[in-house]
Write an enzyme that holds these catalytic residues in place. Sequence first.
Site, short mmCIF file in Angstrom:
data_model
loop_
_atom_site.label_atom_id
_atom_site.label_comp_id
_atom_site.label_asym_id
_atom_site.label_seq_id
_atom_site.Cartn_x
_atom_site.Cartn_y
_atom_site.Cartn_z
N LYS A 153 -4.05 5.51 4.94
CA LYS A 153 -4.59 5.30 3.58
C LYS A 153 -5.27 3.94 3.48
O LYS A 153 -6.44 3.84 3.14
CB LYS A 153 -3.45 5.40 2.56
CG LYS A 153 -3.78 4.82 1.19
CD LYS A 153 -2.53 4.69 0.34
CE LYS A 153 -2.73 3.90 -0.93
NZ LYS A 153 -2.37 2.47 -0.82
N ASN A 154 -4.50 2.88 3.74
CA ASN A 154 -5.06 1.55 3.48
C ASN A 154 -6.17 1.17 4.46
O ASN A 154 -7.03 0.36 4.13
CB ASN A 154 -3.94 0.50 3.44
CG ASN A 154 -3.10 0.66 2.17
OD1 ASN A 154 -3.56 1.26 1.19
ND2 ASN A 154 -1.88 0.14 2.16
N CYS A 177 -0.93 0.17 -8.09
CA CYS A 177 0.48 0.21 -8.50
C CYS A 177 0.85 -1.06 -9.24
O CYS A 177 0.41 -2.15 -8.89
CB CYS A 177 1.37 0.35 -7.27
SG CYS A 177 1.19 1.93 -6.45
N ARG A 186 -0.60 -9.28 -9.58
CA ARG A 186 -1.30 -9.11 -8.31
C ARG A 186 -2.67 -9.78 -8.40
O ARG A 186 -3.71 -9.12 -8.50
CB ARG A 186 -1.45 -7.62 -7.96
CG ARG A 186 -0.12 -6.93 -7.74
CD ARG A 186 -0.28 -5.45 -7.41
NE ARG A 186 -0.72 -5.21 -6.06
CZ ARG A 186 -0.94 -4.00 -5.55
NH1 ARG A 186 -0.77 -2.93 -6.30
NH2 ARG A 186 -1.36 -3.86 -4.30
N ASP A 225 5.78 -1.87 1.84
CA ASP A 225 5.50 -0.47 1.45
C ASP A 225 6.61 0.49 1.89
O ASP A 225 6.70 1.60 1.37
CB ASP A 225 4.16 0.00 2.05
CG ASP A 225 2.99 -0.76 1.45
OD1 ASP A 225 3.16 -1.40 0.41
OD2 ASP A 225 1.89 -0.70 2.05
N ARG A 236 -1.79 9.92 -4.90
CA ARG A 236 -2.80 8.89 -4.68
C ARG A 236 -2.83 8.46 -3.22
O ARG A 236 -3.87 8.06 -2.71
CB ARG A 236 -2.49 7.66 -5.54
CG ARG A 236 -2.93 7.76 -6.98
CD ARG A 236 -2.76 6.42 -7.69
NE ARG A 236 -3.05 5.34 -6.77
CZ ARG A 236 -2.31 4.24 -6.62
NH1 ARG A 236 -1.25 4.05 -7.36
NH2 ARG A 236 -2.64 3.33 -5.75
#
Length: 431
Positions: free
Chosen positions: A24-25, A120, A125, A307, A399
Site C-alpha cells: 500500500k504505502n 487515519c 500529524r 502499523d 482503504r
Amino acid sequence: MPEYKLVISGGRELRGETSVSGGKNTSLAVIPAALLADYPCQIENLPDIDDVRVLVRILRSLGAKVDWHPEAKQMVIDPGTVTSNTVPFALSQKMRASYYLMGALLGRYGSARVGYPGGCDLGSRPIDQHLKGFRALGASIRDENGMIVTEGRLKGANINFDMVTVGGTINVMLAAVRAEGDTLMTNCAKEPHIVDTANFLNRIGAHIRGAGTDTIRIHGVSRLGGASYTVIPDQIETGTLMIAAAATRGDVTLHGCIPTHMEALTAKLLEMGVMVTSQDDVISVKLRQGHRAIRLSTQEYPGFPTDLQQPMSALLTRAVGTSEVIENIFESRFKHLDEMRKMGAKAVINGRVAHIEGVPELHAAPVYAPDLRGGAALVIAGLMAHGTTEIYNPENIARGYEHLENKLNRLGASISRMPCVNEVNGDAIRV
Ligand code: EPU
C-alpha cells in the site's frame, strides 16, 4: 457504495496458504512519482484498495491518463496530458498520501496547489518537515484559503530532518530528483517503501543513492524516461496475516513476501512462543498452545513498525501475563483497545503506553473501526472471540487492505459484509 458492517463468526482456526498483495504505502508513493516521468510508466503488483482508487481520481483530475486494471494489478500512467497543478481539498483529505502530490507536482512543474492531507486520525500529524525540505530546495510556501501552495525553481540543497519521517523523506526526494544540482538529505527514514520508491525513480533515470540508509544523495536530472516497475509486497499486510494466524492458533503459509522486512515482528512472535519459519519469499506461522506476554516498543524501520502495533496488541489481549506496549511514533494509536474492552479485553492506557493483561477468552460485541490498522486489529479480535462480532465503519479497512475478508475466508474464517440497517426504522445507520 451502500454502508456495510463486517460480521465475523469467531473461534475458527486459520489454515492454508495465501499470497501477499503489493505494498500500500509503496504504491501510494510510486503512483505520484510517475508524474515526474517524461514518458508513460507501467506499475505492476498494485493492490486493489480504496486509497489507490482515490489516487487514480486525483491523477485523472490533474489531466493524467491512467489505465488501471485492478484484476491484473497493473496501471499505466501517462503524465504527458497533465494540465492542472491543483488537488482539491475534497480529494486530498480522503487520504494521507495526497501529500506526495506536492513533491511530485512541484518537482515536475515548479508549482503545486494541494489541500491539506487526511488519513487515519492518529493524533497530530504535521507536515512541517516536508515543507522545510521544499523551502530548502528554494520553493516558496503559502496557505491560500486552506490550500498549500508551493512554487519555485528548485535547486539542490542540504536538508537535515528534525525527526525521522517516512512521508517527509519520500516527499523531499520526489521534489529533488529534477532539481538543479545535488541534494543531501540526512536523518532520513529507512523503510522498505523508501527504497522501493527510489528504485522506481532510478529506473526512470533519476540519480538517487543511499535510500534505505539515513543519508540520501540525489544528483538532479533534467529529464526522466518511462519504465515498467513492480512494487514490493506489503510488509504490513504480511504482518497482519502472520498475527491473525497466531491469534487463531492456526497454521498459515504466506507466499510472495520478503522475510527480511518482517524481522522485527518475527522476533517478537518467536519471543511469544509462536512458531515462525521462512525461506525465500515464503513465511509460515503456526501456534499450538497459549502465547506469552511481551514488552513491545514501536520504532522506525528496522524497529517494530507502528502499523503492526495495533494488530499485535489485539493478539496480546489473550497472552499469558501482562504486556507493555509503547507507541513511540504516533500520539494516539490505541483506540482499538478501547473498542476491544467491549469484547472483554483488559487494557490500561496511559498516553503512549498500554498495559494489556491477557484474558483466557474474548466475547463478541459490536465495535467501531477507528482507523485502518485499528480496524484490522478488531478483525483479529473478532477471529479470536466467541460469538458473532460486528465491525462498523469497515471502510477504514478497505482503504488499505486488499479484500482482507476474502483472503481470511479462504483460510477458514467466516467474515461477511452485511448492510447497516437500523432495526427500528430501516434507515442506513451513519456511524
Ligand atoms: N512528523 C512531524 N512532522 C512532519 C512529518 C512527521 O512531526 O513533517 C511526525 C508525525 O506526526 C509522527 C512521526 O513524525 O509522529 C512519523 O511520521 P511519518 O512522517 O513517518 O508518518 P507519515 O508519513 O504520516 C507514513 C505511513 C503511515 C505509517 C508511518 C510510519 C503513508 C501514506 N503513511 O505516515 O502508514 O504509520 O509512515 O511508518 O505512507 C498506515 O499505513 O496505516 C499508516 C498510518
